[in-house]
Write a protein that holds these residues in place. Structure first.
Motif, short mmCIF file in Angstrom:
data_model
loop_
_atom_site.label_atom_id
_atom_site.label_comp_id
_atom_site.label_asym_id
_atom_site.label_seq_id
_atom_site.Cartn_x
_atom_site.Cartn_y
_atom_site.Cartn_z
N PHE A 86 0.83 -1.20 0.00
CA PHE A 86 0.00 0.00 0.00
C PHE A 86 0.87 1.26 0.00
CE2 PHE A 86 -2.08 3.47 2.24
CZ PHE A 86 -3.28 3.58 1.55
N GLY A 87 1.91 1.27 0.81
CA GLY A 87 2.78 2.44 0.88
C GLY A 87 3.43 2.75 -0.46
N GLN A 88 3.87 1.72 -1.15
CA GLN A 88 4.49 1.94 -2.46
C GLN A 88 3.49 2.52 -3.45
OE1 GLN A 88 5.84 -2.05 -3.25
NE2 GLN A 88 7.77 -1.77 -2.13
N ILE A 89 2.28 1.96 -3.47
CA ILE A 89 1.25 2.43 -4.40
C ILE A 89 0.83 3.86 -4.04
CG2 ILE A 89 -1.14 2.06 -5.16
CD1 ILE A 89 -0.59 -0.96 -4.85
N ALA A 90 0.72 4.14 -2.74
CA ALA A 90 0.32 5.49 -2.32
C ALA A 90 1.32 6.54 -2.81
CB ALA A 90 0.20 5.54 -0.80
N VAL A 91 2.60 6.30 -2.60
CA VAL A 91 3.63 7.26 -3.02
C VAL A 91 3.66 7.39 -4.54
CG1 VAL A 91 6.10 7.73 -3.05
CG2 VAL A 91 5.01 6.98 -0.93
N GLU A 92 3.53 6.27 -5.23
CA GLU A 92 3.50 6.30 -6.70
C GLU A 92 2.36 7.16 -7.23
OE1 GLU A 92 3.25 2.23 -7.76
OE2 GLU A 92 5.35 1.79 -7.28
N ASN A 93 1.28 7.25 -6.46
CA ASN A 93 0.10 8.00 -6.90
C ASN A 93 0.03 9.40 -6.30
OD1 ASN A 93 -2.00 6.34 -8.65
ND2 ASN A 93 -0.93 4.91 -7.29
N GLY A 94 1.14 9.86 -5.71
CA GLY A 94 1.22 11.25 -5.29
C GLY A 94 0.82 11.56 -3.87
N VAL A 95 0.54 10.53 -3.07
CA VAL A 95 0.17 10.77 -1.67
C VAL A 95 1.41 11.24 -0.91
CG1 VAL A 95 -0.64 9.69 0.46
CG2 VAL A 95 -1.72 9.11 -1.72
N ARG A 96 1.24 12.30 -0.13
CA ARG A 96 2.37 12.87 0.59
C ARG A 96 2.16 12.90 2.11
NH1 ARG A 96 4.33 11.43 -3.07
NH2 ARG A 96 5.38 12.50 -4.78
N ARG A 97 0.98 12.48 2.57
CA ARG A 97 0.73 12.45 4.01
C ARG A 97 -0.13 11.24 4.34
NH1 ARG A 97 -1.00 17.67 7.60
NH2 ARG A 97 0.58 18.52 6.17
N LEU A 98 0.31 10.43 5.31
CA LEU A 98 -0.40 9.24 5.73
C LEU A 98 -0.61 9.27 7.23
CD1 LEU A 98 1.70 6.64 3.70
CD2 LEU A 98 -0.68 7.23 3.23
#
Length: 284
Positions: A86-98
């Motif tokens: 999930f973390g890899q996919i989130a960063v790949e899609n531009g997420v910058r805060r979790l």
């Protein structure tokens, strides 16, 4: 963030379980602040299913932040691997805060936390480790027990600093929308320790309902869950998890709710009275 203001992050937020006990509260609060929010769920408009990784990227695409609540539990087998993916996919899609919901005093959950932290190194991560939810008695697994007059649980006489979900949601929203939470671990508890027997008694006083607490062993609880149709491995996992969490090592309170929100957390008695007044336990 592309839409920073003096009040913090204003870009789109994905709530991975937007219809759950914590997720729907976070969604409501973000919407009230005018923050664009997607309520992910298995059957909703924004499809998000932890059991189907192909649903993750479409839900994350274009989001700048995400509130991450993993099902069934971060201590469950497979959780570290899911968090890494999930973390890899989130960063790949531009997420910058979790902001990740985790369990307080769960060593295996920490392993999953670290998997997400490592995989999403390009994003700011805040971990919210929570005590048992007060709302488990009004919205969760123990609701039927309260309504039936007997709450059965493998907690013995251990005291727990039950946290109110409204307080938890407020902390999550602060971490999602305000600066100063990157890298933080917030351990959330209520203001005092309460045994399960005391909790049930407070609910009884608030409702006028006759209800008692019946402590059982972990194996007894697992057999009870299986009798309700829970598969054996899942029943055993839950029983082991609860008995581990309630061995006394979490019987302390923290000041993190007040530190983040500037106010005291809600007491369990106040929760019980408010929930009773709102009709959480109808009839007698």
């Amino acid at each position: 963030m592309t839409q920073n203001t003096e009040n913090g992050q204003r870009g789109t937020v994905l709530v991975t379980s937007g219809t759950g006990k914590t997720g729907r509260r976070v969604v409501e609060r973000l919407a009230a602040r005018g923050v664009p929010v997607r309520a992910g769920s298995r059957g909703g408009e924004v499809r998000f299913d932890w059991a189907d990784p192909s649903s993750w990227a479409p839900a994350l695409r274009g989001a700048e932040a995400s509130y991450v609540t993993y099902y069934p539990d971060l201590a469950a087998p497979g959780a570290p691997e899911a968090m890494r993916a999930f973390g890899q996919i989130a960063v790949e899609n531009g997420v910058r805060r979790l902001v990740l919901l985790s369990g307080r005093g769960e060593p295996q959950a920490v392993v999953a936390e670290e998997s997400l932290r490592g995989a999403a190194a390009g994003a700011a991560l805040t971990v919210v480790r929570s005590a048992f939810f007060a709302q488990n008695f009004s919205e969760g697994a123990m609701l039927d027990g309260v309504l039936g007059g007997e709450v059965v649980f493998p907690a013995g006489g251990t005291a727990e600093p039950f946290v109110d979900l409204d307080d938890l949601a407020d902390v999550v929203v602060a971490a999602l929308t305000e600066d100063g939470h990157a890298g933080a671990v917030h351990e959330l508890t209520g203001p005092r320790l309460v045994t399960f027997g005391e909790a049930v008694s407070e609910i009884g006083r608030a409702t006028g309902r006759a209800v008692r607490y019946l402590p059982v062993s972990g194996p007894q609880y697992a057999r009870m869950l299986e009798g309700y149709g829970v598969p054996g491995p899942e029943a055993g996992f839950l029983a082991d998890l609860f008995t581990t969490l309630l061995d006394g090592h979490n019987a302390t309170v923290t000041g993190d709710v007040k530190r983040v929100l500037g106010r005291d957390p809600k007491d369990f008695g106040a929760f019980a009275r408010a929930a009773a007044g709102a009709g959480a336990w109808p009839g007698k």
